[in-house]
Design a protein around this motif. Structure first.
Motif, short mmCIF file in Angstrom:
data_model
loop_
_atom_site.label_atom_id
_atom_site.label_comp_id
_atom_site.label_asym_id
_atom_site.label_seq_id
_atom_site.Cartn_x
_atom_site.Cartn_y
_atom_site.Cartn_z
N TRP A 189 -5.47 8.73 25.93
CA TRP A 189 -4.20 8.02 26.06
C TRP A 189 -3.82 7.32 24.76
N VAL A 190 -3.71 8.07 23.69
CA VAL A 190 -3.21 7.63 22.39
C VAL A 190 -2.44 8.81 21.80
N ARG A 191 -2.02 8.70 20.55
CA ARG A 191 -1.45 9.83 19.85
C ARG A 191 -1.89 9.78 18.40
N ASP A 192 -1.94 10.92 17.76
CA ASP A 192 -2.17 10.96 16.32
C ASP A 192 -0.89 10.56 15.60
N THR A 193 -1.01 9.64 14.65
CA THR A 193 0.05 9.33 13.70
C THR A 193 -0.61 9.34 12.34
N ILE A 194 -0.41 10.39 11.59
CA ILE A 194 -1.26 10.65 10.43
C ILE A 194 -0.48 10.49 9.13
N VAL A 195 -1.05 9.71 8.24
CA VAL A 195 -0.61 9.69 6.85
C VAL A 195 -1.67 10.41 6.03
N PHE A 196 -2.88 9.84 5.99
CA PHE A 196 -4.02 10.51 5.37
C PHE A 196 -5.15 10.52 6.37
N ASP A 197 -5.68 11.69 6.69
CA ASP A 197 -6.74 11.83 7.69
C ASP A 197 -8.01 12.33 7.00
N ASP A 198 -9.07 11.52 7.03
CA ASP A 198 -10.31 11.86 6.33
C ASP A 198 -10.87 13.19 6.79
N ASN B 118 0.85 -1.19 0.00
CA ASN B 118 0.00 0.00 0.00
C ASN B 118 0.88 1.23 0.00
N ALA B 119 0.62 2.15 -0.92
CA ALA B 119 1.37 3.41 -1.00
C ALA B 119 0.39 4.56 -0.80
N SER B 120 0.67 5.42 0.17
CA SER B 120 -0.23 6.52 0.49
C SER B 120 0.59 7.75 0.85
N SER B 121 -0.08 8.85 1.04
CA SER B 121 0.57 10.10 1.46
C SER B 121 -0.48 11.02 2.04
N ASP B 122 -0.05 12.22 2.44
CA ASP B 122 -1.03 13.16 2.99
C ASP B 122 -2.11 13.51 1.97
N LYS B 123 -1.79 13.46 0.68
CA LYS B 123 -2.77 13.78 -0.36
C LYS B 123 -3.28 12.54 -1.10
N ASP B 124 -2.92 11.37 -0.64
CA ASP B 124 -3.30 10.13 -1.31
C ASP B 124 -3.83 9.16 -0.26
N PRO B 125 -5.13 8.82 -0.32
CA PRO B 125 -5.70 7.90 0.67
C PRO B 125 -5.10 6.50 0.60
N GLY B 126 -4.42 6.20 -0.49
CA GLY B 126 -3.74 4.92 -0.59
C GLY B 126 -4.19 4.10 -1.78
N THR B 127 -3.22 3.43 -2.41
CA THR B 127 -3.49 2.52 -3.52
C THR B 127 -2.80 1.19 -3.23
N TYR B 128 -3.50 0.09 -3.52
CA TYR B 128 -2.97 -1.25 -3.30
C TYR B 128 -2.34 -1.79 -4.59
N TYR B 129 -1.18 -2.43 -4.42
CA TYR B 129 -0.46 -3.01 -5.55
C TYR B 129 -0.06 -4.44 -5.20
N LEU B 130 0.08 -5.25 -6.23
CA LEU B 130 0.62 -6.60 -6.09
C LEU B 130 1.99 -6.63 -6.72
N VAL B 131 3.01 -6.99 -5.94
CA VAL B 131 4.38 -7.07 -6.42
C VAL B 131 4.73 -8.54 -6.61
N LEU B 132 5.07 -8.92 -7.84
CA LEU B 132 5.34 -10.31 -8.18
C LEU B 132 6.83 -10.51 -8.45
N ASN B 133 7.42 -11.44 -7.71
CA ASN B 133 8.83 -11.79 -7.90
C ASN B 133 9.76 -10.58 -7.83
N LYS B 134 9.36 -9.57 -7.07
CA LYS B 134 10.16 -8.36 -6.84
C LYS B 134 10.51 -7.63 -8.15
#
Length: 636
Positions: free
Chosen positions: A426-435, A352-368
């Motif tokens: 008793w938690v913390r925010d750890t944000i990549v993409f926040d709706d 999964n690749a995501s960023s602050d402006k990207d909610p995330g995209t799933y990829y399949l990596v075959l044999n590297k």
């Protein structure tokens, strides 16, 4: 609102189901943005089988989700999939139990007289869609079902934690995934009653128990091949040092990894030798944040350590694992990349690749070497309208350093601003993409999300600094976050608001009644309004009642409603199991009696957590939220 009941079916289809039955139309850009953020994720999760030949994808078929599970051949992703239907239930997760069977997690609403509540369920079926569904312990719903180990060398059984005799002392059994038969491995007792950890071979060698005489949690472990438990650590609710077992060492089976303070402010990773009772030197630790844990392969071998700064981070000690991530980081430059599932031999990986402006995209990596795109999580959100996220720090009025995330909308400031405190506390925010932050940024708001005092992850001192400061110094930290935006020219004093959920909802209650109020309005979602009520609920957990109750004092909003001096929007789910809806109802009744400026929205069949906020809930809630900030608060 749809009611989900247990009904499991299997069908086949030629291609993935479309997200919408009909094209989406919108009367305005604002409605279009709200609808995009209200729509359920197109892809909820992805998991690959141990042998890498098949991948399970949980995919939405409507705006509300209505998720199905697609089983696809990894060598022919575009070929006809097997689709396991979810006719009257909400699929929430999937796990491969062996190369042919999957376990499906789902949620449903149960009714007990007038009471309604969400529960988690688990079912097992064949990945080819031809077998029957097996529901573990169907006649004993109180038993629970938690997988400890999928036992890769045993295709017929998995290791499960469950309460076989309903004595509230979980047991460990080997569960046959073909017929549901069980073999008892370990019985819970007055001494050992949960927290079980198995090693890579499936041997249960760590556990916890409640020590009634000492009102403490005892942590036990045992050496490989030994039947006797050794008391390793007693955790007293009077101490705030962290200590937890996090996995057995592959290199030395008689050693277990521990995440602990060991006299320091920040937690670090140690090895504890069960036979000698000795600890290693600190294997991993940082000056600014706590350690998260160890990163191990399925066979238990160590590949690195985890921690969270702006994003979750990896410190890898294995050259092969480092090479894999180096390649992925180059391929997805500027993204947060994580391997979320992989075959035993690493020949097939789900990334999964995501960023602050990207909610995330799933990829399949075959044999590297070969990459196939599975799909985006939220493809209907217009990324051009999203804000950029900065990880900053600011000084609170007493000099304390507070870390925070700032989401900047398009354009040039100053902007109208929203302080968005996390729940917990008793938690913390750890944000990549926040709706929520991006929903607000898409509508022109700058958002700041502080890890205020009382948040965890930044050491004992920062955590305990929030004790007995609910609505006091913890609240000052939030106001100081707003002033940071003003000082940086990102906001102005006349266009500030606070919006929060859970503890954040409490903070919004408290913010509505502060002297010399800096906010034009607040929005309290699923918030605590009565500190005496929340303290009473801690009686359900003996340890928490002794650990947390002494820290929860300060401003109790329900007793000070007459001080409310800005408009407040109150939102709550009517079957909230964590913060009962009475917190908001009683607060709103007092607002009515005192003729305070407010609005109340109750979300039908919504619980506390995001899994139970569906399209209809979000459309209503988000529309009211943006209208409240834009118009009632006068921020636009």
């Amino acid at each position: 609102m749809k009611k989900f009941l247990l009904s499991l079916t299997a069908v086949t289809c030629m291609a993935s189901q479309p997200l919408y039955a009909e094209p989406v139309t919108a009367q305005s850009q604002a409605v279009s943005t709200i609808e995009a953020f209200s729509t359920a994720p197109l892809i909820r999760s992805v998991a690959v089988s141990n042998d890498g030949t098949k991948v399970a994808i949980i995919r939405a078929t409507s705006k509300e989700g209505d998720y199905v599970i697609e089983i696809r051949d990894t060598s022919k992703l575009d070929a006809q999939p097997i689709v396991l239907g979810a006719n009257r239930m909400m699929v929430s997760g999937v796990v491969w139990l062996n190369n042919d069977k999957i376990g499906v997690m789902f949620r449903q609403i149960l009714k007990d007289g007038a009471r309604r509540y969400w529960v988690n369920r688990f079912a097992i079926t064949d990945a080819d869609g031809k077998g029957d569904w097996l529901i573990p312990f169907q006649n004993n719903p109180r038993a629970g079902f938690s997988i400890l180990n999928t036992l890769p060398d045993n295709k017929d059984e998995i290791l499960v934690e469950t309460d076989l005799n309903n004595n509230y002392k979980p047991d460990v059994v080997r569960f046959n995934v073909n017929n549901g038969r069980t073999v008892s491995v370990l019985r819970g007792s007055d001494k050992i009653s949960g927290g079980y950890i198995s090693d890579a071979d499936g041997d249960v060698r760590a556990a916890t128990g409640w020590n009634l005489s000492d009102n403490a949690i005892d942590l036990y472990a045992r050496a490989k091949g030994d039947s006797d438990w050794k008391l390793v650590k007693q955790i007293s609710p009077k101490s705030r040092e962290s200590y937890s077992f996090i996995g057995f060492s592959k290199e030395n089976p008689d050693e277990i990894y521990v995440n602990a303070n060991q006299g320091q402010d920040k937690t670090g990773i140690y090895l504890y030798n069960i036979k000698t009772g000795q600890y290693s030197e600190r294997l991993f630790g940082l000056e600014n944040v706590d350690a998260d844990g160890v990163i191990q392969k399925k066979d238990g071998s160590l590949v690195g350590f985890g921690y969270s700064a702006k994003w979750p981070q990896r410190y890898l000690t294995d050259a092969n694992e480092q090479a894999i991530y180096d390649g992925l980081d180059k391929l997805f430059e500027g993204k947060f990349v994580s391997i979320i599932s992989r075959s035993n031999d690493d020949s097939v990986m789900v990334v999964n690749a995501s960023s602050d402006k990207d909610p995330g995209t799933y990829y399949l990596v075959l044999n590297k070497s070969k990459i196939e795109t599975i799909g985006s999580k939220l493809p209907f959100i217009d990324q051009e309208k999203l804000g950029s996220v900065k990880y900053i720090s600011y000084k609170a009025r007493d000099g304390r350093k507070i870390y925070a995330y700032v989401t900047l909308p398009k354009g040039k400031g100053p902007f109208p601003a929203v302080v968005l405190p996390h729940g917990g506390p008793w938690v913390r925010d750890t944000i990549v993409f926040d709706d929520w932050a991006q929903l607000l940024a898409s509508n022109g708001y700058v958002v700041i999300q502080p890890n205020y005092r009382g948040s965890t992850g930044y050491g004992i001192e920062h955590w305990t600094a929030g004790d007995n400061n609910w609505g006091l110094k913890m609240q000052d930290d939030l106001d100081d976050a707003a002033m940071y935006l003003v000082e940086k020219g990102l906001a102005t004093k006349d266009k500030l608001a606070m919006f929060g959920w859970s503890y954040g909802g409490y903070a919004a209650f408290a913010a509505s009644m502060r002297d010399n109020n800096i906010y034009q309005c607040t929005v309290a979602g699923a918030g605590v309004s009565d500190l005496s009520k929340i303290n009473a609920t801690l009686n359900e957990n003996r340890f928490l009642s002794r650990l947390q109750r002494p820290t929860i004092t300060g401003v109790s909003p329900l007793s000070q409603v007459e001080k409310v001096n800005v408009p407040i929007l109150v939102v709550h789910g009517d079957i909230d199991g964590r913060v009962p809806v009475a917190h908001s109802r009683e607060f709103v009744e007092k607002l009515k009696d005192l003729k305070k400026d407010h609005k109340y929205i109750e979300l039908v069949e919504a619980d506390h957590f995001s899994d139970t906020l569906f399209y209809e809930h979000k459309m209503a809630f988000y529309s009211e939220l943006i209208d409240w900030l834009d118009n009632k608060c006068g921020l636009k």
